[in-house]
Each structure stands twice: as C-alpha cells, then as structure tokens.
Design a protein around this motif. Structure first.
Motif, PDB file in Angstrom:
ATOM      1  N   HIS A   1       0.817  -1.203   0.000  1.00  0.00           N
ATOM      2  CA  HIS A   1       0.000   0.000   0.000  1.00  0.00           C
ATOM      3  C   HIS A   1       0.862   1.270   0.000  1.00  0.00           C
ATOM      4  CE1 HIS A   1      -2.813  -3.134   1.217  1.00  0.00           C
ATOM      5  NE2 HIS A   1      -3.772  -2.314   0.814  1.00  0.00           N
ATOM      6  N   ASP A   2       0.244   2.354  -0.393  1.00  0.00           N
ATOM      7  CA  ASP A   2       0.969   3.621  -0.502  1.00  0.00           C
ATOM      8  C   ASP A   2       1.350   4.178   0.864  1.00  0.00           C
ATOM      9  OD1 ASP A   2       0.741   3.475  -3.240  1.00  0.00           O
ATOM     10  OD2 ASP A   2      -1.104   4.668  -3.305  1.00  0.00           O
ATOM     11  N   SER A   3       0.655   3.753   1.887  1.00  0.00           N
ATOM     12  CA  SER A   3       0.970   4.200   3.240  1.00  0.00           C
ATOM     13  C   SER A   3       0.611   3.106   4.231  1.00  0.00           C
ATOM     14  CB  SER A   3       0.194   5.474   3.585  1.00  0.00           C
ATOM     15  OG  SER A   3      -1.191   5.184   3.687  1.00  0.00           O
ATOM     16  N   GLU A   4       1.213   3.193   5.414  1.00  0.00           N
ATOM     17  CA  GLU A   4       0.886   2.237   6.463  1.00  0.00           C
ATOM     18  C   GLU A   4      -0.575   2.399   6.879  1.00  0.00           C
ATOM     19  OE1 GLU A   4       3.637   0.454   9.870  1.00  0.00           O
ATOM     20  OE2 GLU A   4       3.101   2.541  10.264  1.00  0.00           O
ATOM     21  N   ARG A   5      -1.042   3.620   6.912  1.00  0.00           N
ATOM     22  CA  ARG A   5      -2.435   3.871   7.255  1.00  0.00           C
ATOM     23  C   ARG A   5      -3.365   3.173   6.263  1.00  0.00           C
ATOM     24  NH1 ARG A   5      -5.890   7.180  10.050  1.00  0.00           N
ATOM     25  NH2 ARG A   5      -4.146   8.071  11.207  1.00  0.00           N
ATOM     26  N   GLY A   6      -3.018   3.251   5.005  1.00  0.00           N
ATOM     27  CA  GLY A   6      -3.836   2.594   3.993  1.00  0.00           C
ATOM     28  C   GLY A   6      -3.873   1.086   4.170  1.00  0.00           C
ATOM     29  N   ALA A   7      -2.718   0.506   4.520  1.00  0.00           N
ATOM     30  CA  ALA A   7      -2.658  -0.937   4.742  1.00  0.00           C
ATOM     31  C   ALA A   7      -3.501  -1.336   5.951  1.00  0.00           C
ATOM     32  CB  ALA A   7      -1.211  -1.369   4.942  1.00  0.00           C
ATOM     33  N   PHE A   8      -3.360  -0.583   7.049  1.00  0.00           N
ATOM     34  CA  PHE A   8      -4.123  -0.897   8.260  1.00  0.00           C
ATOM     35  C   PHE A   8      -5.621  -0.743   8.005  1.00  0.00           C
ATOM     36  CE2 PHE A   8      -0.556   0.205  11.551  1.00  0.00           C
ATOM     37  CZ  PHE A   8       0.182  -0.872  11.074  1.00  0.00           C
ATOM     38  N   GLN A   9      -5.992   0.289   7.302  1.00  0.00           N
ATOM     39  CA  GLN A   9      -7.409   0.514   7.026  1.00  0.00           C
ATOM     40  C   GLN A   9      -7.981  -0.633   6.193  1.00  0.00           C
ATOM     41  OE1 GLN A   9      -9.323   3.523   8.108  1.00  0.00           O
ATOM     42  NE2 GLN A   9     -10.738   1.808   7.808  1.00  0.00           N
ATOM     43  N   ALA A  10      -7.213  -1.080   5.204  1.00  0.00           N
ATOM     44  CA  ALA A  10      -7.676  -2.177   4.349  1.00  0.00           C
ATOM     45  C   ALA A  10      -7.848  -3.466   5.155  1.00  0.00           C
ATOM     46  CB  ALA A  10      -6.679  -2.399   3.214  1.00  0.00           C
ATOM     47  N   GLN A  11      -6.915  -3.723   6.056  1.00  0.00           N
ATOM     48  CA  GLN A  11      -7.003  -4.945   6.863  1.00  0.00           C
ATOM     49  C   GLN A  11      -8.180  -4.891   7.834  1.00  0.00           C
ATOM     50  OE1 GLN A  11      -3.283  -6.423   8.447  1.00  0.00           O
ATOM     51  NE2 GLN A  11      -4.317  -7.376  10.197  1.00  0.00           N
ATOM     52  N   VAL A  12      -8.367  -3.749   8.480  1.00  0.00           N
ATOM     53  CA  VAL A  12      -9.491  -3.604   9.415  1.00  0.00           C
ATOM     54  C   VAL A  12     -10.822  -3.679   8.672  1.00  0.00           C
ATOM     55  CG1 VAL A  12     -10.644  -2.011  11.000  1.00  0.00           C
ATOM     56  CG2 VAL A  12      -8.167  -2.354  11.146  1.00  0.00           C
ATOM     57  N   ASP A  13     -10.897  -3.065   7.497  1.00  0.00           N
ATOM     58  CA  ASP A  13     -12.124  -3.117   6.699  1.00  0.00           C
ATOM     59  C   ASP A  13     -12.466  -4.558   6.332  1.00  0.00           C
ATOM     60  OD1 ASP A  13     -12.338  -0.388   6.819  1.00  0.00           O
ATOM     61  OD2 ASP A  13     -11.575  -0.027   4.785  1.00  0.00           O
ATOM     62  N   SER A  14     -11.442  -5.363   6.089  1.00  0.00           N
ATOM     63  CA  SER A  14     -11.661  -6.746   5.663  1.00  0.00           C
ATOM     64  C   SER A  14     -11.868  -7.698   6.830  1.00  0.00           C
ATOM     65  CB  SER A  14     -10.467  -7.221   4.821  1.00  0.00           C
ATOM     66  OG  SER A  14     -10.607  -8.587   4.471  1.00  0.00           O
ATOM     67  N   LEU A  15     -11.034  -7.564   7.871  1.00  0.00           N
ATOM     68  CA  LEU A  15     -11.010  -8.555   8.942  1.00  0.00           C
ATOM     69  C   LEU A  15     -11.643  -8.086  10.246  1.00  0.00           C
ATOM     70  CD1 LEU A  15      -7.397  -9.944   8.387  1.00  0.00           C
ATOM     71  CD2 LEU A  15      -9.549 -10.818   7.471  1.00  0.00           C
ATOM     72  N   GLY A  16     -11.978  -6.817  10.318  1.00  0.00           N
ATOM     73  CA  GLY A  16     -12.631  -6.310  11.515  1.00  0.00           C
ATOM     74  C   GLY A  16     -11.654  -5.709  12.511  1.00  0.00           C
ATOM     75  N   ARG A  17     -12.194  -5.029  13.509  1.00  0.00           N
ATOM     76  CA  ARG A  17     -11.364  -4.339  14.491  1.00  0.00           C
ATOM     77  C   ARG A  17     -10.598  -5.297  15.392  1.00  0.00           C
ATOM     78  NH1 ARG A  17     -12.941   1.122  15.093  1.00  0.00           N
ATOM     79  NH2 ARG A  17     -14.783   1.644  13.849  1.00  0.00           N
TER      80      ARG A  17
END
Length: 442
Positions: free
Chosen positions: A215-231
């Motif tokens: 991902h272009d940023s760590e924030r983007g990667a974390f957001q994608a993972q949380v969106d997919s796998l939950g909090r």
C-alpha cells in the motif's frame, strides 16, 4: 480434536517404501532360512536424552498407527522392488499379502519418557515386525523432538499463548507433522492450514510486511485490513516506525483493536513501550504478540514483558537444536522356533561405545512418592510387582493387527499437561541437567 472427529477426508498413501532396503534383504534371507515366522518382540527406546534435556515427550503415536494400517504393497510398489531386483520372487509373493497381524503396545501419546523407556513394543513374526522399523522410527524421532521443544517453550511461556508458524522453515509435509507435535507439546494454534485441515488444530494468521509495503501508506494498509477482517484483527506494527504505527492502528481500529504484532528489535524494550502507549491511547485490552526467531530461552527472557502471545517458527520445527531423539528399534526377544507355542528367549546386542541393549520383553511403571510426584522410571522383564501395577505406562495400541487406541489429539495434549504435573518441579527448568528422574531396571 483430530480429523476423524471432524469427519474430514484424510488420505494416507502406502507407507511400504518408507523403509530402508536392508529390511527387505533381511526378510528375504529369513524367509529362505525358515526363521522369518519366529515370534519376535521389538522395542523402541533411546539410550539417552538430548544433551541437557530433563525429559522426553512421546509424540507421533497416532501417525504411527496410520502408517501401520497403510503399510501395503500394491502392484506399483511390487513392480519397483522387482525391477530393482531388491528381493526375489518368493519374497515378492510374501509381500503382496502383507498385513501386520501382531500387537503393538506403547506409552500413550503426550506421556513423558526417559532413557531406556520401552516407548513402543511391537510383537509378531520377525518378518512382519522388521519391516516397520524405519517408518516407526522416522515418525517418532521427528514428532517427539518437536513435542519436546514445544513442551519446553510452553513451560517458558507460563500460560501465555503459543502460535506454531514454522511451515516455511521445513519440508512441506514435515510442517504438518510438526504442527501436530507442537500442539501435543502445548502450543495453542498453527499458521499451517494443512495441519488445521488434517488434525483440527486451531489456525491463525493475518498479514505480513508485504501487505503493508503493497500500500501507498501504512495507514492505507491498516485501514484495508481492518475493513476486511474487523477491528479485532492483529496489525503488524514494525514495518517502519513502531510508535507511529501503534498510534495509527488505534486511530483506525479504536480500543477494540485485537492485537499488535512485533517482529523485530529489542522485544523486551519494545513490548514495554508498546504496552504503555496502547494503555495511554485507551486500548487497554489490545494484546501484544511477539515473533522473530524465538526459542525457549528467548521466551523465558520475556517473562517480565507485557507479552500476551508468542509466535515460533524455525527453532520449533527443528527441535530447538535437537531435531531427533536418537530412538532405536531393537529386537529384544524371539522364539526358539516358528512354533507358535515356542517360548520367547531374551536377546541383546553386546557392544562397546555405549550401544548396549537390555534383552527381554519389558514393562514400565513410574514409581511415585506419597505426594504423587514421580521418583523413578522402573523398567523390568517378567512379572511386575503389585505395588507398581497401578502405575504401569504401556497401553495397548494394536491388537491382532487392528488399531484399538485411536483418540482425539486433544487427549494427547491434556495427557502431556498431566504428565508434567507429575514430575518434580525441576523437570521444567530450562537449565541443563540430567533426566529429572532416574531409570531403574527391575
């Protein structure tokens, strides 16, 4: 729980060629000499524990039972033996009808053992027993080594969760067996899906550094993972700056963030810093998982750290420095003739260099003191004394060629916990030492 409990299809190929060639040549010679059908007793034992280890762990018993059941010679295997001229036609004819029809007794899976313990006892004709040597030893030597390492790591973890994640550090099939053995030894889960499918072991996993780098940023990667796998997911926070990553992780997932994983650096120091930061951000229930080339000593060194789980790979699947238990499979008794009623005669190798064996069909019991703590491993030939009868260790595994002791994998795991509880407390110390109890021959 194992695959049988789950109703999963578990196909084990023929194990007939998981064998050293000399077992076939011994068979051929014994058939020609008329000694192949002599009633025989083979035993699996080790003369010593790996250096510094205080006890061994029996693991792989269930896989041994699968291997014995699937020791069959189909047309393709027989053609291979014929084409290579490994054995003659009369031997091939005998192998075509091979089915183990004897009995197997052994220490139940998850039990501990010591030098000289008759871990497995195989009884039948010489011909049918000798062929099983290599496959039995290959399973028990590997699985017991992994389980012993897992047991030490479990003791060092002091109740914190353990994740087996060594599949990429060993042979793909060994990885499945290693995950199974680690579960017996005290690990809670595995990253290997084949182990989960075959044996019902809980599986876990979220993301690697590659996902963050994608991902272009760590924030983007974390957001994608949380969106997919939950909090409740676990976010890997050491790709760039740990402090900034933790802040971003909590900002995205909130205090419901399941866990953060740390895979590098001074784990003790970083874990303390991360715990303090998580608490300050209100994520007091977020767990900390650490990985990075851990072994039992590294785990013990983190006892004071606010760590909730450990992920272990390389050191676990290689036995933490001891990838084998040096178990051997020796003929200890045989009949004087092929007559089924002929008495058994003890036999033993006489050799210099520490390779002496003790002849005779053996029993084993663990003598305990008034508090129920083990004092000695007692191994004997002949009648067992009445005082030891309630403490005998061998159980029947195979009767007349039929498996009689299948059990869920969780039973072996629970048995190991109970076995450790019955040892002197010094048994779980990581410091080098002699076996925690002596072996006595009666």
């Amino acid at each position: 729980m194992n695959a049988a409990d789950l109703g999963l299809p578990v196909d084990v190929p023929s194990t007939a060629l998981f064998t050293d060639q000399y077992e076939f040549t011994m068979l051929q010679a014994a058939l020609k000499a008329g000694t192949a059908e002599r009633r025989s007793v083979f035993e699996v034992f080790t003369r010593r524990l790996p250096e510094g280890r205080r006890y061994g762990v029996v693991a792989g018993t269930g896989r041994v039972l699968d291997a014995v059941e699937n020791f069959r010679f189909d047309a393709g295997v027989l053609d291979f033996l014929r084409e290579r001229r490994i054995v003659d036609e009369p031997t091939l004819d005998w192998l075509a009808g091979y089915r183990f029809s004897g009995s197997i007794w052994g220490y139940p899976e998850g039990e501990v053992y010591f030098p000289g313990s008759p871990i497995v006892r195989v009884e039948g004709s010489f011909a049918e027993c000798v062929l099983l040597e290599t496959v039995i030893l290959s399973i028990l030597n590997h699985d017991s080594a992994i389980a012993a390492a897992a047991s030490r790591m479990s003791a060092a973890a002091r109740g914190r969760r353990l994740i087996e994640m060594g599949a990429r550090r060993t042979h793909e099939l060994s990885a499945v067996a290693a995950a199974r053995a680690a579960y017996v030894g005290g690990f809670d889960s595995t990253s290997d899906l084949a182990a989960g499918f075959r044996y019902g072991i809980p599986t876990v996993g979220t993301s690697a550094h590659a996902f963050t780098l994608l991902h272009d940023s760590e924030r983007g990667a974390f957001q994608a993972q949380v969106d997919s796998l939950g909090r409740g997911t676990t976010l890997l926070v050491d790709t760039y700056d740990v402090t900034e990553a933790v802040r971003t992780a909590v900002d995205i997932a909130g205090p419901e963030l399941g866990a953060v994983r740390i895979d590098s650096g001074d784990l003790l120091l970083v874990a303390h810093r991360v715990r303090r930061q998580l608490d300050e951000l209100g994520a007091t229930n977020t767990k900390i998982v650490v990985t990075s080339d851990l072994d039992e000593y590294a785990i013990a060194s983190l006892a004071a750290a606010p760590v909730d789980a450990y992920g272990v790979g390389t050191q676990l699947v290689t036995g933490s420095g001891h990838p084998t238990c040096s178990m051997v499979y020796k003929l200890v008794a045989r009949a004087r003739s092929a007559d089924p009623s002929a008495p058994l005669q003890p036999v033993a190798k006489k050799s210099l260099g520490g390779k002496l064996s003790v002849g005779g069909r053996k029993w084993a019991a663990r003598r305990r003191n008034a508090e129920g703590v083990a004092e000695a491993e007692v191994v004997g030939v002949g009648e067992m004394s009445a005082e030891l009868a309630e403490q005998q260790l061998l159980v029947e595994l195979v009767r007349d060629g039929e498996v009689v002791a299948r059990e869920p994998l969780d039973a072996a795991r629970d048995r190991h916990i109970a076995a450790l509880t019955g040892l002197p407390m010094s048994g779980i110390q990581l410091s080098r030492g002699e076996p925690v109890i002596p072996t006595e021959y009666a």
